[in-house]
Design a protein around this motif. Structure first.
Motif, PDB file in Angstrom:
ATOM      1  N   GLN A  73      -3.205 -64.114  54.758  1.00  0.00           N
ATOM      2  CA  GLN A  73      -3.655 -65.219  53.904  1.00  0.00           C
ATOM      3  C   GLN A  73      -5.092 -65.649  54.202  1.00  0.00           C
ATOM      4  O   GLN A  73      -5.720 -66.326  53.393  1.00  0.00           O
ATOM      5  N   VAL A  74      -5.583 -65.281  55.362  1.00  0.00           N
ATOM      6  CA  VAL A  74      -6.954 -65.568  55.785  1.00  0.00           C
ATOM      7  C   VAL A  74      -7.477 -64.313  56.473  1.00  0.00           C
ATOM      8  O   VAL A  74      -6.730 -63.644  57.193  1.00  0.00           O
ATOM      9  N   LEU A  75      -8.755 -63.991  56.252  1.00  0.00           N
ATOM     10  CA  LEU A  75      -9.337 -62.795  56.863  1.00  0.00           C
ATOM     11  C   LEU A  75     -10.432 -63.154  57.871  1.00  0.00           C
ATOM     12  O   LEU A  75     -11.173 -64.118  57.672  1.00  0.00           O
ATOM     13  N   ALA A  76     -10.518 -62.354  58.933  1.00  0.00           N
ATOM     14  CA  ALA A  76     -11.593 -62.480  59.914  1.00  0.00           C
ATOM     15  C   ALA A  76     -11.952 -61.092  60.403  1.00  0.00           C
ATOM     16  O   ALA A  76     -11.111 -60.188  60.437  1.00  0.00           O
ATOM     17  N   MET A  77     -13.218 -60.930  60.800  1.00  0.00           N
ATOM     18  CA  MET A  77     -13.697 -59.629  61.260  1.00  0.00           C
ATOM     19  C   MET A  77     -14.572 -59.841  62.493  1.00  0.00           C
ATOM     20  O   MET A  77     -15.711 -60.296  62.386  1.00  0.00           O
ATOM     21  N   PRO A  78     -14.062 -59.541  63.680  1.00  0.00           N
ATOM     22  CA  PRO A  78     -14.838 -59.745  64.906  1.00  0.00           C
ATOM     23  C   PRO A  78     -15.873 -58.652  65.157  1.00  0.00           C
ATOM     24  O   PRO A  78     -15.868 -57.967  66.181  1.00  0.00           O
ATOM     25  N   CYS A  79     -16.774 -58.508  64.195  1.00  0.00           N
ATOM     26  CA  CYS A  79     -17.927 -57.608  64.327  1.00  0.00           C
ATOM     27  C   CYS A  79     -19.067 -58.258  63.568  1.00  0.00           C
ATOM     28  O   CYS A  79     -18.988 -58.402  62.337  1.00  0.00           O
ATOM     29  N   ASN A  80     -20.101 -58.655  64.272  1.00  0.00           N
ATOM     30  CA  ASN A  80     -21.229 -59.327  63.626  1.00  0.00           C
ATOM     31  C   ASN A  80     -21.951 -58.417  62.635  1.00  0.00           C
ATOM     32  O   ASN A  80     -22.177 -58.793  61.483  1.00  0.00           O
ATOM     33  N   THR A  81     -22.301 -57.218  63.073  1.00  0.00           N
ATOM     34  CA  THR A  81     -23.087 -56.311  62.245  1.00  0.00           C
ATOM     35  C   THR A  81     -22.398 -56.015  60.920  1.00  0.00           C
ATOM     36  O   THR A  81     -23.038 -55.960  59.870  1.00  0.00           O
ATOM     37  N   ALA A  82     -21.078 -55.860  60.943  1.00  0.00           N
ATOM     38  CA  ALA A  82     -20.328 -55.505  59.736  1.00  0.00           C
ATOM     39  C   ALA A  82     -20.310 -56.617  58.694  1.00  0.00           C
ATOM     40  O   ALA A  82     -19.910 -56.379  57.550  1.00  0.00           O
ATOM     41  N   HIS A  83     -20.759 -57.819  59.060  1.00  0.00           N
ATOM     42  CA  HIS A  83     -20.805 -58.890  58.056  1.00  0.00           C
ATOM     43  C   HIS A  83     -21.820 -58.598  56.958  1.00  0.00           C
ATOM     44  O   HIS A  83     -21.764 -59.217  55.895  1.00  0.00           O
ATOM     45  N   ALA A  84     -22.720 -57.659  57.189  1.00  0.00           N
ATOM     46  CA  ALA A  84     -23.622 -57.226  56.123  1.00  0.00           C
ATOM     47  C   ALA A  84     -22.849 -56.484  55.036  1.00  0.00           C
ATOM     48  O   ALA A  84     -23.319 -56.372  53.902  1.00  0.00           O
ATOM     49  N   GLN A  85     -21.669 -55.978  55.391  1.00  0.00           N
ATOM     50  CA  GLN A  85     -20.817 -55.270  54.431  1.00  0.00           C
ATOM     51  C   GLN A  85     -19.593 -56.106  54.046  1.00  0.00           C
ATOM     52  O   GLN A  85     -18.505 -55.575  53.852  1.00  0.00           O
ATOM     53  N   SER A  86     -19.760 -57.403  53.952  1.00  0.00           N
ATOM     54  CA  SER A  86     -18.603 -58.277  53.696  1.00  0.00           C
ATOM     55  C   SER A  86     -18.335 -58.519  52.214  1.00  0.00           C
ATOM     56  O   SER A  86     -17.371 -59.190  51.864  1.00  0.00           O
ATOM     57  N   THR A  87     -19.166 -57.960  51.338  1.00  0.00           N
ATOM     58  CA  THR A  87     -18.992 -58.202  49.897  1.00  0.00           C
ATOM     59  C   THR A  87     -17.615 -57.768  49.420  1.00  0.00           C
ATOM     60  O   THR A  87     -16.931 -58.498  48.687  1.00  0.00           O
ATOM     61  N   ALA A  88     -17.184 -56.583  49.836  1.00  0.00           N
ATOM     62  CA  ALA A  88     -15.877 -56.078  49.401  1.00  0.00           C
ATOM     63  C   ALA A  88     -14.740 -56.926  49.952  1.00  0.00           C
ATOM     64  O   ALA A  88     -13.698 -57.069  49.310  1.00  0.00           O
ATOM     65  N   LEU A  89     -14.924 -57.504  51.136  1.00  0.00           N
ATOM     66  CA  LEU A  89     -13.886 -58.353  51.720  1.00  0.00           C
ATOM     67  C   LEU A  89     -13.725 -59.635  50.918  1.00  0.00           C
ATOM     68  O   LEU A  89     -12.616 -60.090  50.645  1.00  0.00           O
ATOM     69  N   ARG A  90     -14.848 -60.223  50.559  1.00  0.00           N
ATOM     70  CA  ARG A  90     -14.817 -61.483  49.820  1.00  0.00           C
ATOM     71  C   ARG A  90     -14.246 -61.290  48.415  1.00  0.00           C
ATOM     72  O   ARG A  90     -13.717 -62.236  47.820  1.00  0.00           O
ATOM     73  N   ALA A  91     -14.367 -60.066  47.891  1.00  0.00           N
ATOM     74  CA  ALA A  91     -13.955 -59.801  46.511  1.00  0.00           C
ATOM     75  C   ALA A  91     -12.444 -59.744  46.332  1.00  0.00           C
ATOM     76  O   ALA A  91     -11.962 -59.799  45.193  1.00  0.00           O
ATOM     77  N   ILE A  92     -11.673 -59.654  47.415  1.00  0.00           N
ATOM     78  CA  ILE A  92     -10.235 -59.476  47.232  1.00  0.00           C
ATOM     79  C   ILE A  92      -9.490 -60.800  47.063  1.00  0.00           C
ATOM     80  O   ILE A  92      -8.283 -60.807  46.839  1.00  0.00           O
ATOM     81  N   GLY A  93     -10.203 -61.913  47.188  1.00  0.00           N
ATOM     82  CA  GLY A  93      -9.605 -63.200  46.830  1.00  0.00           C
ATOM     83  C   GLY A  93      -9.009 -64.018  47.951  1.00  0.00           C
ATOM     84  O   GLY A  93      -8.432 -65.079  47.690  1.00  0.00           O
ATOM     85  N   LEU A  94      -9.136 -63.581  49.202  1.00  0.00           N
ATOM     86  CA  LEU A  94      -8.630 -64.365  50.330  1.00  0.00           C
ATOM     87  C   LEU A  94      -9.791 -65.085  51.013  1.00  0.00           C
ATOM     88  O   LEU A  94     -10.923 -64.592  51.020  1.00  0.00           O
ATOM     89  N   PRO A  95      -9.529 -66.237  51.629  1.00  0.00           N
ATOM     90  CA  PRO A  95     -10.584 -66.892  52.416  1.00  0.00           C
ATOM     91  C   PRO A  95     -11.058 -65.972  53.530  1.00  0.00           C
ATOM     92  O   PRO A  95     -10.242 -65.370  54.224  1.00  0.00           O
ATOM     93  N   PHE A  96     -12.371 -65.854  53.672  1.00  0.00           N
ATOM     94  CA  PHE A  96     -12.967 -65.010  54.710  1.00  0.00           C
ATOM     95  C   PHE A  96     -13.781 -65.904  55.623  1.00  0.00           C
ATOM     96  O   PHE A  96     -14.701 -66.601  55.179  1.00  0.00           O
ATOM     97  N   ILE A  97     -13.475 -65.903  56.916  1.00  0.00           N
ATOM     98  CA  ILE A  97     -14.189 -66.737  57.876  1.00  0.00           C
ATOM     99  C   ILE A  97     -15.445 -65.998  58.314  1.00  0.00           C
ATOM    100  O   ILE A  97     -15.370 -64.930  58.920  1.00  0.00           O
TER     101      ILE A  97
END
Length: 220
Positions: A73-97
């Motif tokens: 129901q909530v997404l998190a990704m413990p990798c700083n560098t990969a936040h540059a590729q977070s567009t696809a994560l945000r597109a799936i409709g779940l809250p992304f921290i």
């Protein structure tokens, strides 16, 4: 009822395991049932975030979709560098921290205007933008110290967290302070596996711990 946390991990594996331990340790609980349910994809095969960003974006999007289908129901990704590729994560409709935003807010909350960042080149770029949005400037490593930092990160990924690599990370943090940093961000999740608050003469903000606290708040 607590929300289910979906974690996109494996970048790298040791940092992800340390992050999961932080979430557990920071969750106020009297017993098992009080802890947060986590669905975790530790995927070390995510393409290199610095060298193959488009391929990484595609795979991370697939991982996020699978976590959503599994019940996250909530997404998190413990990798700083990969936040540059977070567009696809945000597109799936779940809250992304957002780890970058949360850590930047924490590091500048006390009024720091010069913020040292220990991060990969991609992570540095993300923090440069985020800090500018808060009216602060990044202090980054220069010259050979940039290569020395990446060598430390690669050492952790090989399983080396011994005294020499720890000493080198302390030296790099001290170099940021000598360059004017009022606080230092551990902006790569391998950094806190080598460096602790007592190793730095100014406040140290561990991005993995900041993210873990934000996850507990969001899910509890």
């Amino acid at each position: 009822m607590s929300k289910v946390l979906g974690v996109l991990g494996g970048m790298g594996p040791a940092a992800t395991v340390a992050f999961l331990a932080r979430v557990q340790a920071l969750t106020p609980a009297e017993g098992d049932a009080d802890h947060i349910r986590m669905l975790v994809d530790i995927n070390p095969q995510v393409p290199d975030r610095n060298r193959a960003p488009e391929a990484a974006d595609h795979m991370l999007g697939e991982m996020a979709a699978r976590l959503r289908e599994a019940g996250a129901q909530v997404l998190a990704m413990p990798c700083n560098t990969a936040h540059a590729q977070s567009t696809a994560l945000r597109a799936i409709g779940l809250p992304f921290i957002d780890m970058i935003a949360e850590t930047t807010a924490a590091a500048t909350a006390g009024g720091a205007k010069k913020v040292g960042v220990l991060a990969t080149p991609g992570g540095e770029a993300l923090y440069t933008s985020a800090l500018a949005g808060q009216g602060s400037k990044i202090v980054r490593l220069g010259g050979a110290n940039r290569q020395a930092f990446m060598a430390c990160v690669e050492a952790v990924k090989r399983g080396d967290t011994g005294k020499p690599v720890r000493a080198e990370m302390r030296r790099l943090a001290a170099a940021l302070v000598a360059s004017g940093a009022e606080v230092v961000i551990a902006g790569c999740t391998e950094v806190p596996l080598l460096l602790g608050p007592k190793d730095v003469s100014v406040p140290l903000f561990d991005s993995a711990e900041v993210l873990a606290r934000a996850c507990v708040k969001a899910c509890r």
